[in-house]
Design a protein around this motif. Sequence first.
Motif, PDB file in Angstrom:
ATOM      1  N   ASP A 112       6.082   9.852   0.447  1.00  0.00           N
ATOM      2  CA  ASP A 112       5.608  10.991   1.230  1.00  0.00           C
ATOM      3  C   ASP A 112       6.368  11.146   2.541  1.00  0.00           C
ATOM      4  OD1 ASP A 112       3.628  13.153   1.844  1.00  0.00           O
ATOM      5  OD2 ASP A 112       3.159  11.780   3.500  1.00  0.00           O
ATOM      6  N   TRP A 125       9.217   8.757   3.694  1.00  0.00           N
ATOM      7  CA  TRP A 125      10.403   7.934   3.936  1.00  0.00           C
ATOM      8  C   TRP A 125      11.448   8.748   4.708  1.00  0.00           C
ATOM      9  CZ3 TRP A 125      10.956   2.973   3.964  1.00  0.00           C
ATOM     10  CH2 TRP A 125      12.237   2.432   4.107  1.00  0.00           C
ATOM     11  N   ARG A 156       1.894   6.698   1.203  1.00  0.00           N
ATOM     12  CA  ARG A 156       2.980   6.351   0.283  1.00  0.00           C
ATOM     13  C   ARG A 156       4.346   6.580   0.909  1.00  0.00           C
ATOM     14  NH1 ARG A 156       1.134   7.173  -5.852  1.00  0.00           N
ATOM     15  NH2 ARG A 156      -0.969   6.397  -5.526  1.00  0.00           N
ATOM     16  N   TRP A 157       5.230   5.633   0.646  1.00  0.00           N
ATOM     17  CA  TRP A 157       6.599   5.723   1.174  1.00  0.00           C
ATOM     18  C   TRP A 157       7.267   7.022   0.742  1.00  0.00           C
ATOM     19  CZ3 TRP A 157       6.925   2.530   4.887  1.00  0.00           C
ATOM     20  CH2 TRP A 157       6.350   1.267   4.825  1.00  0.00           C
ATOM     21  N   TRP A 202       0.829  -1.201   0.000  1.00  0.00           N
ATOM     22  CA  TRP A 202       0.000   0.000   0.000  1.00  0.00           C
ATOM     23  C   TRP A 202       0.872   1.263   0.000  1.00  0.00           C
ATOM     24  CZ3 TRP A 202      -4.547   0.541  -1.701  1.00  0.00           C
ATOM     25  CH2 TRP A 202      -5.354   1.630  -1.355  1.00  0.00           C
ATOM     26  N   GLY A 203       2.073   1.147   0.503  1.00  0.00           N
ATOM     27  CA  GLY A 203       3.004   2.273   0.490  1.00  0.00           C
ATOM     28  C   GLY A 203       3.435   2.688  -0.907  1.00  0.00           C
ATOM     29  N   PHE A 204       3.210   1.813  -1.879  1.00  0.00           N
ATOM     30  CA  PHE A 204       3.545   2.136  -3.267  1.00  0.00           C
ATOM     31  C   PHE A 204       2.324   2.550  -4.084  1.00  0.00           C
ATOM     32  CE2 PHE A 204       6.933  -0.768  -1.968  1.00  0.00           C
ATOM     33  CZ  PHE A 204       8.038   0.030  -2.241  1.00  0.00           C
ATOM     34  N   ILE A 205       1.139   2.073  -3.694  1.00  0.00           N
ATOM     35  CA  ILE A 205      -0.042   2.309  -4.528  1.00  0.00           C
ATOM     36  C   ILE A 205      -1.170   3.020  -3.793  1.00  0.00           C
ATOM     37  CG2 ILE A 205       0.449   0.343  -6.037  1.00  0.00           C
ATOM     38  CD1 ILE A 205      -1.696  -1.249  -4.475  1.00  0.00           C
ATOM     39  N   GLY A 206      -1.009   3.254  -2.504  1.00  0.00           N
ATOM     40  CA  GLY A 206      -2.095   3.771  -1.681  1.00  0.00           C
ATOM     41  C   GLY A 206      -2.293   5.270  -1.772  1.00  0.00           C
ATOM     42  N   SER A 207      -3.052   5.765  -0.819  1.00  0.00           N
ATOM     43  CA  SER A 207      -3.364   7.193  -0.752  1.00  0.00           C
ATOM     44  C   SER A 207      -2.081   7.999  -0.512  1.00  0.00           C
ATOM     45  CB  SER A 207      -4.372   7.441   0.372  1.00  0.00           C
ATOM     46  OG  SER A 207      -3.807   7.062   1.622  1.00  0.00           O
ATOM     47  N   PRO A 208      -2.107   9.299  -0.799  1.00  0.00           N
ATOM     48  CA  PRO A 208      -0.882  10.096  -0.693  1.00  0.00           C
ATOM     49  C   PRO A 208      -0.154   9.997   0.658  1.00  0.00           C
ATOM     50  CG  PRO A 208      -2.555  11.334  -1.853  1.00  0.00           C
ATOM     51  CD  PRO A 208      -3.218  10.079  -1.351  1.00  0.00           C
TER      52      PRO A 208
END
Length: 175
Positions: A67, A69, A64-65, A55-61
């Motif tokens: 946003d 990391w 996301r990683w 989900w960190g690659f395709i999820g909500s803003p």
Amino acid sequence: MNTGTQRLWDPLVRFCHWSLVIAFVGDYFLNEEGDGWHRWLGYYAVGVVLVRVAWGFIGSPAARWADFWPTPARLVGHTRALLGGKDYRRMGHSPIGALVMVLMLLLMVGLGITGFLMEEVDYFWGEDLPRDIHELMANALLTLVCVHIAAAVVESVRLRENLPLSMITGKRRKR
């Protein structure tokens, strides 16, 4: 200036968060090491971590990683702000909070791996090394969970905003 609230944490992020809370509390405090419930909650937790990673690659803003990391530059900026007594506000995870989150996720996966290896201990080593590592990781995770909770409370007071509530409602005050 408070101009209302906005959606921050989507339902899947909150589901993953609370699922991991339940799995960890259940396994650390309630279930006997090695019993069926302990193993199944461990497998469940690893599955939840894998879902959260994807989900960190395709999820909500905010999920996301990219946003949040914890890059060295972000960590240095956040640390300087804290040491300087300045507010560090952002809608999602702070850099230090993101670092703690990543470490907690890694420890959850490590617990799953070492827990599995404990079942196969005779096949792999025939000694207590997997169990010792498993216990060390569980205690390290408990420490990070306590740091996470304390930081959420301290930052809520300092910023005058109920940060843990956003993981329940999914909403946070707009800036």
